[in-house]
Design a protein around this motif. Structure first.
Motif, PDB file in Angstrom:
ATOM      1  N   CYS A  72      -3.569  -4.432   9.967  1.00 38.09           N
ATOM      2  CA  CYS A  72      -2.427  -4.475  10.880  1.00 38.09           C
ATOM      3  C   CYS A  72      -1.899  -3.063  11.132  1.00 38.09           C
ATOM      4  O   CYS A  72      -2.148  -2.154  10.345  1.00 38.09           O
ATOM      5  N   HIS A  99       0.816  -1.227   0.000  1.00 37.56           N
ATOM      6  CA  HIS A  99       0.000   0.000   0.000  1.00 37.56           C
ATOM      7  C   HIS A  99       0.842   1.266   0.000  1.00 37.56           C
ATOM      8  O   HIS A  99       0.331   2.354  -0.217  1.00 37.56           O
ATOM      9  N   LEU A 146       6.149  -3.748  11.313  1.00 36.30           N
ATOM     10  CA  LEU A 146       5.325  -3.614  12.527  1.00 36.30           C
ATOM     11  C   LEU A 146       6.185  -3.436  13.772  1.00 36.30           C
ATOM     12  O   LEU A 146       5.697  -3.550  14.887  1.00 36.30           O
ATOM     13  N   GLY A 194       0.490   2.809  11.590  1.00 35.77           N
ATOM     14  CA  GLY A 194      -0.950   2.993  11.492  1.00 35.77           C
ATOM     15  C   GLY A 194      -1.483   3.456  10.142  1.00 35.77           C
ATOM     16  O   GLY A 194      -2.675   3.708  10.013  1.00 35.77           O
ATOM     17  N   PHE A 237      -3.812   0.852   8.321  1.00 31.95           N
ATOM     18  CA  PHE A 237      -4.975   0.692   9.193  1.00 31.95           C
ATOM     19  C   PHE A 237      -5.910   1.892   9.053  1.00 31.95           C
ATOM     20  O   PHE A 237      -7.101   1.751   8.786  1.00 31.95           O
ATOM     21  N   THR A 297      -2.089  -5.879   2.900  1.00 36.64           N
ATOM     22  CA  THR A 297      -1.251  -4.710   2.616  1.00 36.64           C
ATOM     23  C   THR A 297      -0.168  -4.977   1.581  1.00 36.64           C
ATOM     24  O   THR A 297       0.308  -4.053   0.935  1.00 36.64           O
ATOM     25  N   GLN A 304       9.880  -1.761   2.573  1.00 39.06           N
ATOM     26  CA  GLN A 304       8.690  -1.471   1.766  1.00 39.06           C
ATOM     27  C   GLN A 304       8.550   0.020   1.475  1.00 39.06           C
ATOM     28  O   GLN A 304       8.255   0.414   0.352  1.00 39.06           O
ATOM     29  N   GLU A 341       3.701  -8.754   7.433  1.00 35.87           N
ATOM     30  CA  GLU A 341       2.864  -7.769   8.138  1.00 35.87           C
ATOM     31  C   GLU A 341       1.384  -8.091   7.907  1.00 35.87           C
ATOM     32  O   GLU A 341       0.582  -8.123   8.834  1.00 35.87           O
TER      33      GLU A 341
HETATM   34  C1  LIG Z   1       4.812  -0.858   6.134  1.00 39.07           C
HETATM   35  C2  LIG Z   1       3.901  -1.972   6.035  1.00 39.07           C
HETATM   36  C3  LIG Z   1       2.924  -2.201   7.021  1.00 39.07           C
HETATM   37  C4  LIG Z   1       2.783  -1.404   8.285  1.00 39.07           C
HETATM   38  O1  LIG Z   1       2.802  -0.028   8.170  1.00 39.07           O
HETATM   39  P1  LIG Z   1       1.538   0.869   8.480  1.00 39.07           P
HETATM   40  O2  LIG Z   1       1.982   2.266   8.276  1.00 39.07           O
HETATM   41  O3  LIG Z   1       1.119   0.606   9.879  1.00 39.07           O
HETATM   42  O4  LIG Z   1       0.508   0.497   7.502  1.00 39.07           O
HETATM   43  C5  LIG Z   1       2.048  -3.247   6.826  1.00 39.07           C
HETATM   44  N1  LIG Z   1       2.127  -4.037   5.742  1.00 39.07           N
HETATM   45  C6  LIG Z   1       3.048  -3.854   4.789  1.00 39.07           C
HETATM   46  C7  LIG Z   1       3.092  -4.781   3.629  1.00 39.07           C
HETATM   47  C8  LIG Z   1       3.960  -2.813   4.904  1.00 39.07           C
HETATM   48  O5  LIG Z   1       4.854  -2.620   3.946  1.00 39.07           O
END
Ligand SMILES: *Cc1c(COP(=O)(O)O)cnc(C)c1O
Length: 454
Positions: free
Chosen positions: A264, A112, A340, A268, A271, A415, A140, A386
């Protein structure tokens, strides 16, 4: 005829604005504070670190913010992302629940994160900024910003948490392919990095240290360099609301509304991006959707942390953020869900947890990988470590529905995919992973150093 499996919006149906939940919150999030003066940070202070339009978004109380046309055009490279009915998973669980997932893994970087990387690069380029510094945990955010920076010809310098730098060479290579420079953090290119290494040459790094290194670079080259953050802050979460806005329309196409939305939490952003548009229904339409925030048992800020002002990093360069935190010196175990491992959660999410509008749950690592493999076998996509946290809790909810015989509808945010994280799956399949329960004393100690401002 078989039921429709996936739902997509046409370009014409795409949302054209991001949603700012602050406008609908009764208890507004507390302001960020300058760590020296303990006064609310000013726009001028933030503008030294971030592009100005991003600062305006950070402080905005407007309910909707238009997505710039150029950003909408770039979004179309991979958006609308599919909303998929997880019929295979439903069958495997033998549940009466309907399970849907929003597939954010189809973006160029595989998660995302480009949803915010693209507008952040856009606003920086628009302001004439030439260079961006950032940090990345699992890699990521770094890959997403590398992709986005390449579209706008921005120079990018990425500080990558050392444990991931070593575990995930392919993420580093993706960043290089998009033209970014990548350093293992703690590095010897900054004062804070050298200080951490002097104290502990074997230090594995943390997001906090990597943020400090990036911000130090921005301060050093402030005339043409700005910082970008991949999570935690309000403007990042704002950009991610494209996920939830699309999902609302797609769920309507599917003819249902979720009873439960699961995502997750690292800082945040995914989420908030998924949940806030649904939470708007709770806040303004009297709905009662169960909004679940999932965190790893090894980094349980929402379920076992305190609500307090804390630093976003290790060195005191970022503002003090009002958040659920384990303390900025908290060192999580080297779990594979690197995204996370952050010690705190964004101020809006923290306020919503405080007001019991969001339900946090912590899950152990082994359960998340089992869930990830079941998902891979039934829905085909191997999820990012994650994302498996959200899937694990989605499965728990589906099994609860089976027990009670209820026809629940569950929406999970997927995600990212795990194709660059296969080392984690290798470790799991070889039986080498374990759960990491954190003793109360360790949490109490890392929280005890925080200054009590509230
Ligand atoms: C970075 C990431 C997360 C967690 O980050 P948030 O800012 O809390 O969304 C979750 N899943 C993936 C695949 C990520 O790259």
């Amino acid at each position: 005829m078989a039921e429709t499996k996936k739902f997509l919006l046409t370009d014409k149906e795409m949302p054209t604005a991001w949603y700012n939940i602050v406008a609908d919150m009764k208890n507004k999030p507390l302001p960020m504070l300058n760590p020296q003066t303990k006064k609310p940070v000013t726009k001028e202070e933030l503008c030294r670190i971030f592009a100005e339009e991003l600062v305006d978004q950070e402080l905005s109380q407007e309910r909707y913010i238009e997505i710039p046309e150029q950003v909408q055009d770039i979004y179309k490279m991979w958006r609308c992302t599919p909303l998929v009915r997880a019929t295979g998973l439903e069958k495997a669980l033998d549940t009466p629940a309907k399970i849907f997932f929003k597939n954010e893994s189809v973006s160029p970087a595989g998660s995302h994160k480009p949803n915010s990387a693209v507008p952040q690069a856009y606003y920086n380029a628009k302001q004439g900024i030439a260079r961006i510094a950032t940090e990345t945990g699992a890699g990521q955010w770094g890959t997403a910003l590398s992709f986005a920076s390449s579209l706008f010809n921005l120079d990018l310098r990425v500080y990558m948490v050392k444990v991931s730098y070593n575990q995930k060479p392919y993420r580093r290579l993706m960043m290089n392919a998009w033209g970014a420079d990548v350093f293992a953090s703690p590095s010897d290119t900054t004062e804070i990095g050298r200080a951490v290494l002097a104290k502990d040459p074997e230090n594995h790094g943390s997001l906090g240290t990597a943020i400090s290194e990036a911000v130090e670079m921005v301060m050093k080259y402030n005339e043409n360099t700005r910082y970008c953050l991949g999570s935690v802050l309000n403007h990042v979460i704002l950009h991610q609301t494209i996920i939830g806005e699309e999902s609302i329309k797609q769920m309507e196409m599917a003819g249902c509304e979720p009873d439960t939305v699961v995502a997750c939490v690292g800082g945040g952003s995914n989420f908030g991006g998924m949940a806030f548009p649904f939470l708007r229904k709770n806040l303004t339409e009297g709905k009662n959707i169960n909004i679940i925030a999932v965190e790893p048992e090894s980094c349980p800020k929402l379920t076992r942390g305190v609500f307090q002002y804390d630093l976003g990093d290790l060195s005191g360069m970022t503002p003090l953020i009002p958040m659920y935190t384990l303390g900025h010196e908290f060192m999580p175990a080297d779990i594979h869900a690197g995204g996370l491992r952050y010690h705190g959660a964004g101020s809006i999410i923290s306020q919503l947890v405080r007001d019991k509008l969001v339900n946090p749950v912590a899950v152990p690592q082994l359960e998340t990988f089992s869930a990830g493999l079941l998902f891979a076998k039934t829905e085909g996509i191997i999820p990012a470590p994650e994302s498996t946290h959200a899937i694990a809790v989605g499965i728990r909810e589906a099994l609860k529905a089976k027990e009670s015989g209820e026809q629940k509808t569950i929406l999970i945010n997927l995600t990212g995919h795990g194709y660059v994280d296969m080392y984690a799956y290798e470790q799991f399949l070889a039986g080498k992973l374990k759960n990491h329960q954190i003793p109360d004393e360790y949490i109490a100690q890392s929280i005890s150093i925080l200054e009590k401002i509230i």
